[in-house]
Write a protein that holds these residues in place. Structure first.
Motif, PDB file in Angstrom:
ATOM      1  N   THR A 218       0.886  -1.141   0.085  1.00 16.92           N
ATOM      2  CA  THR A 218       0.004   0.098   0.011  1.00 16.92           C
ATOM      3  C   THR A 218       0.742   1.174  -0.081  1.00 16.92           C
ATOM      4  O   THR A 218       0.222   2.382  -0.184  1.00 16.92           O
ATOM      5  CB  THR A 218      -0.942   0.130   1.315  1.00 16.92           C
ATOM      6  OG1 THR A 218      -0.072  -0.165   2.463  1.00 16.92           O
ATOM      7  CG2 THR A 218      -1.766  -1.320   1.296  1.00 16.92           C
ATOM      8  N   GLY A 219       2.087   1.040   0.142  1.00 16.32           N
ATOM      9  CA  GLY A 219       3.165   2.177   0.373  1.00 16.32           C
ATOM     10  C   GLY A 219       3.165   2.662   1.732  1.00 16.32           C
ATOM     11  O   GLY A 219       4.063   3.726   1.967  1.00 16.32           O
ATOM     12  N   ILE A 220       2.597   1.992   2.578  1.00 16.43           N
ATOM     13  CA  ILE A 220       2.550   2.401   3.988  1.00 16.43           C
ATOM     14  C   ILE A 220       3.196   1.124   4.911  1.00 16.43           C
ATOM     15  O   ILE A 220       2.494   0.319   4.965  1.00 16.43           O
ATOM     16  CB  ILE A 220       1.280   2.687   4.754  1.00 16.43           C
ATOM     17  CG1 ILE A 220       0.750   3.931   3.916  1.00 16.43           C
ATOM     18  CG2 ILE A 220       1.424   3.241   6.172  1.00 16.43           C
ATOM     19  CD1 ILE A 220      -0.621   4.401   4.244  1.00 16.43           C
ATOM     20  N   PRO A 221       4.381   1.080   5.114  1.00 17.71           N
ATOM     21  CA  PRO A 221       4.885  -0.134   5.638  1.00 17.71           C
ATOM     22  C   PRO A 221       4.235  -0.625   6.915  1.00 17.71           C
ATOM     23  O   PRO A 221       3.961  -1.991   7.155  1.00 17.71           O
ATOM     24  CB  PRO A 221       6.440   0.108   5.973  1.00 17.71           C
ATOM     25  CG  PRO A 221       6.745   1.331   4.972  1.00 17.71           C
ATOM     26  CD  PRO A 221       5.442   2.126   5.042  1.00 17.71           C
ATOM     27  N   PRO A 376       9.816   9.862  -0.593  1.00 19.11           N
ATOM     28  CA  PRO A 376       8.610   9.181   0.295  1.00 19.11           C
ATOM     29  C   PRO A 376       8.398  10.013   1.677  1.00 19.11           C
ATOM     30  O   PRO A 376       9.538  10.361   2.326  1.00 19.11           O
ATOM     31  CB  PRO A 376       8.940   7.760   0.779  1.00 19.11           C
ATOM     32  CG  PRO A 376      10.184   7.469  -0.237  1.00 19.11           C
ATOM     33  CD  PRO A 376      10.611   8.596  -0.619  1.00 19.11           C
ATOM     34  N   PRO A 377       7.333  10.567   2.033  1.00 18.86           N
ATOM     35  CA  PRO A 377       7.132  11.218   3.366  1.00 18.86           C
ATOM     36  C   PRO A 377       7.391  10.220   4.370  1.00 18.86           C
ATOM     37  O   PRO A 377       7.235   9.009   4.435  1.00 18.86           O
ATOM     38  CB  PRO A 377       5.683  11.404   2.999  1.00 18.86           C
ATOM     39  CG  PRO A 377       4.979  10.852   2.167  1.00 18.86           C
ATOM     40  CD  PRO A 377       5.975  10.270   1.273  1.00 18.86           C
ATOM     41  N   VAL A 382       6.730   4.842  -0.667  1.00 18.49           N
ATOM     42  CA  VAL A 382       6.493   5.155  -1.993  1.00 18.49           C
ATOM     43  C   VAL A 382       6.551   6.566  -2.186  1.00 18.49           C
ATOM     44  O   VAL A 382       5.876   7.539  -1.421  1.00 18.49           O
ATOM     45  CB  VAL A 382       5.167   4.701  -2.592  1.00 18.49           C
ATOM     46  CG1 VAL A 382       5.140   5.157  -4.031  1.00 18.49           C
ATOM     47  CG2 VAL A 382       5.381   3.258  -2.507  1.00 18.49           C
ATOM     48  N   GLY A 383       7.345   7.493  -3.048  1.00 12.47           N
ATOM     49  CA  GLY A 383       7.285   8.767  -3.353  1.00 12.47           C
ATOM     50  C   GLY A 383       5.959   9.163  -4.184  1.00 12.47           C
ATOM     51  O   GLY A 383       5.197   8.338  -4.257  1.00 12.47           O
ATOM     52  N   TYR A 384       5.990  10.656  -4.501  1.00 15.59           N
ATOM     53  CA  TYR A 384       4.869  10.939  -5.195  1.00 15.59           C
ATOM     54  C   TYR A 384       5.450  12.080  -6.114  1.00 15.59           C
ATOM     55  O   TYR A 384       6.601  12.684  -5.968  1.00 15.59           O
ATOM     56  CB  TYR A 384       3.829  11.538  -4.537  1.00 15.59           C
ATOM     57  CG  TYR A 384       4.097  12.652  -3.457  1.00 15.59           C
ATOM     58  CD1 TYR A 384       4.121  13.809  -3.860  1.00 15.59           C
ATOM     59  CD2 TYR A 384       4.756  12.308  -2.272  1.00 15.59           C
ATOM     60  CE1 TYR A 384       4.462  14.777  -2.905  1.00 15.59           C
ATOM     61  CE2 TYR A 384       5.351  13.224  -1.317  1.00 15.59           C
ATOM     62  CZ  TYR A 384       5.082  14.618  -1.456  1.00 15.59           C
ATOM     63  OH  TYR A 384       5.418  15.635  -0.848  1.00 15.59           O
ATOM     64  N   PRO A 385       4.611  12.412  -7.180  1.00 15.49           N
ATOM     65  CA  PRO A 385       5.211  13.181  -8.197  1.00 15.49           C
ATOM     66  C   PRO A 385       5.049  14.884  -7.648  1.00 15.49           C
ATOM     67  O   PRO A 385       4.252  15.073  -6.863  1.00 15.49           O
ATOM     68  CB  PRO A 385       4.526  13.056  -9.394  1.00 15.49           C
ATOM     69  CG  PRO A 385       3.099  12.525  -9.018  1.00 15.49           C
ATOM     70  CD  PRO A 385       3.846  11.637  -7.689  1.00 15.49           C
TER      71      PRO A 385
END
Length: 429
Positions: A218-221, A376-377, A382-385
């Protein structure tokens, strides 16, 4: 070169003697002379306009980034839960003693009633439960959700990053998808056999053997360490019930959320209909934080622009004190002088604000053509554009604010000097 003020208007040609034409011509003369006065010290005017341009661009870029973040989080939140969530009121306000104690009955009939609304595109059932998942040697806590696989992935799109295997399909039973962290903990891979253990709706223990269909992220470990997806039928079989926790209602567009909520709540008075924002705690937290950060940033930039314009106009007025005294001596009213200096500030602020707007538009367009990926915050993998929204309301409000600040600052600085006694102004050195 002396300070110039509009001279009496020359005779107008026939057909242009109306009050409107005369007022327009008079206003143009005021603007022309204000522009000429700003060119008397071009270096100082250029510096002032540059600061206003950079301030305007900074506000627009920061505000556009915040708006893009709000829009992206809003879309993600609505895609996760649905634009509306229908459940029993107790589902939102109380903890359950047993699984699906506050679940919905007659799901097929309720789904049909919801789909009858013109704004409703799809209705997705969801069964939320917790328990243990075991590979035979090791057991760990899971947070599971039963979904309608075909509709879920078709409506929501690629909301998960599939690392291995294939997503669930409605024709298959007793299959699960595991979060990446959970799969690593259980040493599971697609095709592995696991066991789900949970309390039934009657409070007894039940177990179901399942096969791993896919591993996802999900991008959230922290979420990936516990999350399990299975189909609704398998979840209901494990919990020994035909209920579902809630129904996610997906609408044709975001703007339909409030009207559709009002209609569906009136049609289903015994149920609670919440919007996606009621379930989006992360979205609300980020929005409140960014509003404070970028609001303070905008205030600081506005103060800087005011000080720069004030300093530039103060220097210009001091240099022209004797000219002001001369104009006062020949009958020029203080209000006319203040108006002239205010227009000079308007010119400086206007040129800077327009230049800043063009800079912000250029940067926003460049980020679309040449994508920049943000790291990634905190709490995500996962990072974001990096993108900046171009919002007409934000641009118009910032432009008008810059014009108003520059004009008011110039007028306030000029008031003290233009009301100075004429003799003192003429003797100024």
């Amino acid at each position: 070169m002396t300070t110039a003020l509009p001279s009496p208007l020359p005779p107008l040609r026939a057909g242009r003697t109306s009050p409107a034409w005369r007022a327009a011509g008079h206003a143009l003369r005021w603007f022309r002379f204000a522009w000429l006065n700003t060119l008397r010290n071009r270096r100082r005017s250029a510096v002032t306009a540059t600061v206003a341009a950079l301030g305007t661009a900074a506000i627009l870029l920061a505000g556009g980034f915040a708006l893009f973040t709000y829009q992206a989080l809003a879309q993600a939140s609505a895609r996760t839960t649905g634009h509306l969530i229908v459940a029993k009121p107790e589902q939102f306000t109380k903890d359950e003693d047993t699984p699906l104690q506050n679940g919905l009955d007659d799901v097929a009939q309720l789904k049909a009633r919801l789909l009858a609304d013109d704004a409703v595109r799809q209705v997705l059932p969801k069964v939320e439960f917790s328990g243990l998942i075991s590979n035979g040697d090791k057991s760990t806590v899971m947070m599971a959700a039963g979904i309608d696989p075909d509709a879920e992935f078709a409506v929501k799109g690629p909301f998960l990053i599939v690392k291995a295997g294939q997503v669930l399909s409605s024709g298959e039973r007793n299959r699960v998808m595991l979060g990446e962290g959970l799969a690593r903990s259980l040493k599971a891979e697609p095709g592995s056999s696991l066991t789900l253990l949970a309390s039934t709706s009657a409070g007894a223990l039940n177990a179901v053997d399942v096969t791993v269909a896919a591993i996802f992220s999900t991008g959230i470990p922290d979420v990936d360490k516990r999350l399990v997806y299975t189909d609704v039928a398998t979840a209901q079989h494990l919990l020994v019930t035909q209920r579902v926790s809630s129904l996610g209602v997906f609408l044709d567009r975001m703007e339909s959320t409030a009207p559709a909520q009002a209609r569906l709540q009136a049609a289903l008075p015994r149920l609670a209909v919440q919007t996606w924002i009621d379930q989006a705690a992360f979205y609300r937290s980020v929005r409140d934080l960014y509003n404070r950060i970028f609001g303070a940033l905008g205030l600081i930039i506005g103060v800087i622009v005011v000080f720069v314009v004030t300093n530039a106009m103060a220097m210009a007025i001091i240099e022209r004190t004797r000219e002001i005294g001369t104009l006062r001596a020949v009958g020029t009213l203080p209000g006319q002088l203040v108006r002239g200096f205010a227009l000079e500030g308007l010119m400086l602020g206007g040129v800077g604000a327009i230049a800043g707007t063009l800079i912000a538009l250029a940067v926003s367009t460049a980020l679309l053509v040449f994508p920049v990926q943000m790291p990634p915050p905190p709490g995500r993998s996962v990072g974001y554009p990096l993108q900046v929204a171009v919002d007409p309301t934000l641009y118009a409000g910032t432009l008008l604010a810059m014009l108003a600040l520059a004009t008011v600052a110039s007028a306030l600085v000029a008031r003290r000097t233009v009301h100075k006694p004429i003799v003192d102004a003429l003797a100024h050195v």
